[in-house]
Enzyme design. Sequence first.
Site, PDB file in Angstrom:
ATOM      1  N   ASP A   1       0.822  -1.207   0.000  1.00 33.54           N
ATOM      2  CA  ASP A   1       0.000   0.000   0.000  1.00 33.54           C
ATOM      3  C   ASP A   1       0.860   1.263   0.000  1.00 33.54           C
ATOM      4  O   ASP A   1       0.427   2.321  -0.450  1.00 33.54           O
ATOM      5  CB  ASP A   1      -0.887   0.048   1.247  1.00 33.54           C
ATOM      6  CG  ASP A   1      -2.185  -0.726   1.077  1.00 33.54           C
ATOM      7  OD1 ASP A   1      -2.324  -1.451   0.075  1.00 33.54           O
ATOM      8  OD2 ASP A   1      -3.064  -0.610   1.955  1.00 33.54           O
TER       9      ASP A   1
ATOM     10  N   HIS B   1      -6.592  -4.594   9.028  1.00 34.34           N
ATOM     11  CA  HIS B   1      -7.731  -4.576   9.946  1.00 34.34           C
ATOM     12  C   HIS B   1      -7.305  -4.014  11.303  1.00 34.34           C
ATOM     13  O   HIS B   1      -6.195  -4.264  11.766  1.00 34.34           O
ATOM     14  CB  HIS B   1      -8.307  -5.983  10.122  1.00 34.34           C
ATOM     15  CG  HIS B   1      -8.571  -6.672   8.827  1.00 34.34           C
ATOM     16  ND1 HIS B   1      -9.543  -6.251   7.957  1.00 34.34           N
ATOM     17  CD2 HIS B   1      -7.962  -7.733   8.232  1.00 34.34           C
ATOM     18  CE1 HIS B   1      -9.547  -7.031   6.887  1.00 34.34           C
ATOM     19  NE2 HIS B   1      -8.591  -7.936   7.026  1.00 34.34           N
TER      20      HIS B   1
ATOM     21  N   ALA C   1      15.203 -18.346   7.915  1.00 34.74           N
ATOM     22  CA  ALA C   1      13.971 -18.917   7.382  1.00 34.74           C
ATOM     23  C   ALA C   1      12.874 -18.969   8.436  1.00 34.74           C
ATOM     24  O   ALA C   1      13.129 -19.259   9.609  1.00 34.74           O
ATOM     25  CB  ALA C   1      14.249 -20.330   6.850  1.00 34.74           C
TER      26      ALA C   1
ATOM     27  N   THR D   1       8.971  -7.711  12.320  1.00 36.87           N
ATOM     28  CA  THR D   1       8.017  -6.675  12.715  1.00 36.87           C
ATOM     29  C   THR D   1       8.693  -5.352  13.063  1.00 36.87           C
ATOM     30  O   THR D   1       8.025  -4.330  13.156  1.00 36.87           O
ATOM     31  CB  THR D   1       7.200  -7.134  13.935  1.00 36.87           C
ATOM     32  OG1 THR D   1       8.086  -7.365  15.039  1.00 36.87           O
ATOM     33  CG2 THR D   1       6.435  -8.414  13.633  1.00 36.87           C
ATOM     34  N   LYS D   2      10.024  -5.410  13.283  1.00 39.37           N
ATOM     35  CA  LYS D   2      10.787  -4.202  13.624  1.00 39.37           C
ATOM     36  C   LYS D   2      12.066  -4.174  12.799  1.00 39.37           C
ATOM     37  O   LYS D   2      12.530  -5.204  12.317  1.00 39.37           O
ATOM     38  CB  LYS D   2      11.111  -4.186  15.119  1.00 39.37           C
ATOM     39  CG  LYS D   2       9.883  -4.051  15.997  1.00 39.37           C
ATOM     40  CD  LYS D   2      10.247  -3.954  17.473  1.00 39.37           C
ATOM     41  CE  LYS D   2       8.994  -3.805  18.331  1.00 39.37           C
ATOM     42  NZ  LYS D   2       9.326  -3.743  19.775  1.00 39.37           N
TER      43      LYS D   2
END
Length: 202
Positions: A94, A117, A175, A180-181
Site C-alpha cells: 500500500d 484490519h 527462514a 516486525t521491527k
Amino acid sequence: MLNFLKRNWQQQKVSTRKQQVLSQCIVGESFLESPMYKGKAPWLQIKIQNKTGDKNKIRIGAHCNMALSIFLNKKGSIEIGNYVYASSVSMRIDYNLRIGSHVMFGPNVKLWDTKNHPLDKNLRHAQCEYIAYQGMIDSYEAGGGDIKIGNDVWIGMDVTILGGVEIGDGSVIAAGSIVTKSIPSNVLAGGIPAKIIKNINL
C-alpha cells in the site's frame, strides 16, 4: 503435430503474459534472462496488479531474475535494484517498498506493509458487515508503513516482512521469521518476531 500445437499455445501464453507485465511496470536490461531459465517460461511466474495506473510506480532494475506476485495499491510504489533474485515472492504493498541491489529472496517470502484490519473488535465487526454488503474495505484506513531492504541482503524462505520495517545492508533473515521491527546492517536475525542472533563479521 500435437507437440507443435502445444509449443505454439505456450508461446502465445508467454507473449500475452509478457505484454501484461510490461504494461504494469518498468524493467531493466536482461530481465529474466538467466541461463537457468533455458527451456522454461519465466514470464508465466510474474503476476502484477498495479492499482496506481502508472507503470513507473513499479521499477525493477537490471539483471533481475524472479518469480513473484505483486499487488500495488493506488498510493504505493515499488523500486527494486539490480541483480535481485526472488523465488516465489509475494508483495502486498500500500505504501513504498524499496529493495536494494544484490538481494536474494528464498521461496515463499511475503512483504506485507498494510495492517488491513484494526485491533478494535467493534471496528472489525463493522468491517465484516461492510465486506458482506459493500465489498472490500479501504486498507488505508488500518494504517501501515514503508518497507526498505538494503543491498546484499539475504531473506530466507517463508519469511514475512511487515510495514514500517527497514533491513540494513548485508543482513540475513533466517527462514520462517516474521520481521516486525527494523534490523540493522550486517547481522543475522531470526525468530517470531525476528531479533538479532549475532553480528556477521566481514
